[in-house]
Design a protein around this motif. Structure first.
Motif, PDB file in Angstrom:
ATOM      1  N   ASN A  37       0.818  -1.533   0.025  1.00 37.37           N
ATOM      2  CA  ASN A  37       0.086   0.083  -0.075  1.00 37.37           C
ATOM      3  C   ASN A  37       0.956   1.148   0.015  1.00 37.37           C
ATOM      4  O   ASN A  37       0.680   2.142  -0.696  1.00 37.37           O
ATOM      5  N   ALA A  38       1.813   1.167   0.833  1.00 37.44           N
ATOM      6  CA  ALA A  38       2.732   2.337   0.803  1.00 37.44           C
ATOM      7  C   ALA A  38       3.741   2.619  -0.501  1.00 37.44           C
ATOM      8  O   ALA A  38       3.538   3.661  -0.857  1.00 37.44           O
ATOM      9  N   TRP A  39       3.691   1.588  -1.097  1.00 39.33           N
ATOM     10  CA  TRP A  39       4.410   1.733  -2.640  1.00 39.33           C
ATOM     11  C   TRP A  39       3.420   2.203  -3.433  1.00 39.33           C
ATOM     12  O   TRP A  39       3.750   2.998  -4.290  1.00 39.33           O
ATOM     13  N   ARG A 138       7.617   8.584   0.305  1.00 36.27           N
ATOM     14  CA  ARG A 138       8.769   7.904   0.378  1.00 36.27           C
ATOM     15  C   ARG A 138       9.330   7.452   1.861  1.00 36.27           C
ATOM     16  O   ARG A 138       9.751   6.339   2.001  1.00 36.27           O
ATOM     17  N   GLN A 139       8.976   8.510   2.515  1.00 30.94           N
ATOM     18  CA  GLN A 139       9.361   8.392   4.128  1.00 30.94           C
ATOM     19  C   GLN A 139       8.389   7.302   4.503  1.00 30.94           C
ATOM     20  O   GLN A 139       8.891   6.446   5.496  1.00 30.94           O
ATOM     21  N   PHE A 140       7.248   7.383   4.381  1.00 31.42           N
ATOM     22  CA  PHE A 140       6.214   6.215   5.088  1.00 31.42           C
ATOM     23  C   PHE A 140       6.408   5.007   4.407  1.00 31.42           C
ATOM     24  O   PHE A 140       6.619   4.002   5.185  1.00 31.42           O
ATOM     25  N   THR A 167       9.856 -12.436   2.064  1.00 34.44           N
ATOM     26  CA  THR A 167      10.940 -12.022   1.678  1.00 34.44           C
ATOM     27  C   THR A 167      11.198 -10.420   1.982  1.00 34.44           C
ATOM     28  O   THR A 167       9.995  -9.773   2.078  1.00 34.44           O
ATOM     29  N   GLU A 168      12.125  -9.990   1.960  1.00 36.01           N
ATOM     30  CA  GLU A 168      12.501  -8.647   2.319  1.00 36.01           C
ATOM     31  C   GLU A 168      12.089  -7.709   1.353  1.00 36.01           C
ATOM     32  O   GLU A 168      11.984  -8.149   0.088  1.00 36.01           O
ATOM     33  N   SER A 169      11.605  -6.516   1.705  1.00 45.30           N
ATOM     34  CA  SER A 169      11.409  -5.472   0.520  1.00 45.30           C
ATOM     35  C   SER A 169      12.407  -4.508   0.451  1.00 45.30           C
ATOM     36  O   SER A 169      13.148  -4.453   1.509  1.00 45.30           O
ATOM     37  N   GLU A 170      12.601  -3.872  -0.732  1.00 45.01           N
ATOM     38  CA  GLU A 170      13.613  -2.794  -1.028  1.00 45.01           C
ATOM     39  C   GLU A 170      13.250  -1.615  -0.366  1.00 45.01           C
ATOM     40  O   GLU A 170      12.112  -1.294  -0.562  1.00 45.01           O
ATOM     41  N   PHE A 171      14.316  -0.689   0.138  1.00 46.27           N
ATOM     42  CA  PHE A 171      13.909   0.676   0.383  1.00 46.27           C
ATOM     43  C   PHE A 171      13.709   1.579  -0.965  1.00 46.27           C
ATOM     44  O   PHE A 171      14.494   1.134  -1.748  1.00 46.27           O
ATOM     45  N   PHE A 172      13.245   2.667  -0.920  1.00 45.80           N
ATOM     46  CA  PHE A 172      13.333   3.406  -1.809  1.00 45.80           C
ATOM     47  C   PHE A 172      14.291   4.561  -1.543  1.00 45.80           C
ATOM     48  O   PHE A 172      14.253   5.344  -0.826  1.00 45.80           O
ATOM     49  N   GLU A 173      15.461   4.490  -2.482  1.00 48.89           N
ATOM     50  CA  GLU A 173      16.502   5.109  -1.817  1.00 48.89           C
ATOM     51  C   GLU A 173      17.031   6.279  -2.860  1.00 48.89           C
ATOM     52  O   GLU A 173      16.658   5.863  -4.228  1.00 48.89           O
ATOM     53  N   VAL A 174      17.265   7.279  -2.486  1.00 45.17           N
ATOM     54  CA  VAL A 174      17.681   8.325  -3.245  1.00 45.17           C
ATOM     55  C   VAL A 174      19.319   8.315  -3.751  1.00 45.17           C
ATOM     56  O   VAL A 174      20.139   7.831  -3.027  1.00 45.17           O
ATOM     57  N   GLU A 175      19.456   8.593  -4.976  1.00 40.33           N
ATOM     58  CA  GLU A 175      20.855   8.335  -5.655  1.00 40.33           C
ATOM     59  C   GLU A 175      21.627   9.280  -4.918  1.00 40.33           C
ATOM     60  O   GLU A 175      21.546  10.237  -4.444  1.00 40.33           O
ATOM     61  N   GLU A 176      22.956   9.048  -4.846  1.00 41.35           N
ATOM     62  CA  GLU A 176      23.893   9.719  -4.332  1.00 41.35           C
ATOM     63  C   GLU A 176      24.335  11.120  -4.730  1.00 41.35           C
ATOM     64  O   GLU A 176      24.574  12.032  -4.028  1.00 41.35           O
ATOM     65  N   SER A 177      23.982  11.399  -6.037  1.00 37.85           N
ATOM     66  CA  SER A 177      24.186  12.722  -6.692  1.00 37.85           C
ATOM     67  C   SER A 177      22.953  13.741  -6.311  1.00 37.85           C
ATOM     68  O   SER A 177      23.297  14.707  -6.243  1.00 37.85           O
ATOM     69  N   ALA A 178      21.582  12.847  -5.995  1.00 41.67           N
ATOM     70  CA  ALA A 178      20.780  13.773  -5.586  1.00 41.67           C
ATOM     71  C   ALA A 178      21.026  14.529  -4.108  1.00 41.67           C
ATOM     72  O   ALA A 178      20.239  15.194  -3.660  1.00 41.67           O
ATOM     73  N   ARG A 179      21.831  13.763  -3.448  1.00 44.47           N
ATOM     74  CA  ARG A 179      21.936  14.244  -1.909  1.00 44.47           C
ATOM     75  C   ARG A 179      22.950  15.175  -1.696  1.00 44.47           C
ATOM     76  O   ARG A 179      23.183  15.810  -0.753  1.00 44.47           O
TER      77      ARG A 179
END
Length: 186
Positions: A37-39, A138-140, A167-179
């Motif tokens: 649901n969060a996705w 994304r935070q939720f 099975t584990e779910s993937e986190f929604f991660e920000v690319e290093e250049s966006a940080r």
């Protein structure tokens, strides 16, 4: 008489154990569904942003006809987001689109008439609102994935999770250049 008591205790233990297994399984299913649901909430906001972009591009095109490369980059990034299938693909496409939109707004800075255009300002405001919703979603999502993954990995629920193939779910991660901190020049 003693054998009836022992049999009763054994049955009680088996029943309690069965109830515990069912409760743990149902908890894992509930968490997995919360992750889904969060996705879907992230997906809704990403699609909303993707739907706003053609209007924004058309508005800017009217003022900045010679900025063709920027428009192509935004269109390509939007297409990548619309075609993403996994969390990782969506995260990568989202980062690409964010960069393309930065370029588009940089172009808009060069056109004072465009910045004053009510349609452009409305679209920019809607896009900013959508970006806020994406950040919240994304935070939720990541918080929900954390709870779910913890449950799958921690004892004793990991025994049930392993048994029923959670099975584990993937986190929604920000690319290093966006940080990275943007460079501001005056």
């Amino acid at each position: 008489m003693l054998t009836y008591i022992i049999i009763g205790i054994i049955i009680l233990i088996v029943v309690i154990f069965a109830i515990w297994i069912v409760a743990m399984y149902n908890n894992l299913v509930g968490l997995r569904n919360r992750v889904k649901n969060a996705w879907s909430q992230i997906d809704v906001q990403l699609n909303r942003r993707a739907d706003l972009i053609p209007n924004l591009v058309e508005t800017v095109k009217g003022y900045a006809k010679h900025e063709k490369g920027v428009f192509e980059e935004v269109t390509k990034a939007r297409s990548g987001l619309m075609n993403a299938q996994t969390v990782q693909e969506s995260a990568e496409a989202n980062n690409m689109l964010t960069g393309a939109l930065k370029s588009l707004f940089a172009v808009a800075e060069n056109y004072p008439d465009l910045k004053a255009n009510q349609n452009f300002r409305d679209l920019q405001s809607q896009l900013a609102e959508t970006e806020d919703k994406i950040a919240y979603s994304r935070q939720f999502y990541n918080d929900t994935v954390l709870m779910y993954n913890n449950k799958i990995q921690m004892f004793p629920s990991n025994l049930i999770a392993r048994q029923f193939n959670f099975t584990e779910s993937e986190f929604f991660e920000v690319e290093e250049s966006a940080r990275s901190v943007p460079k501001v020049e005056f």
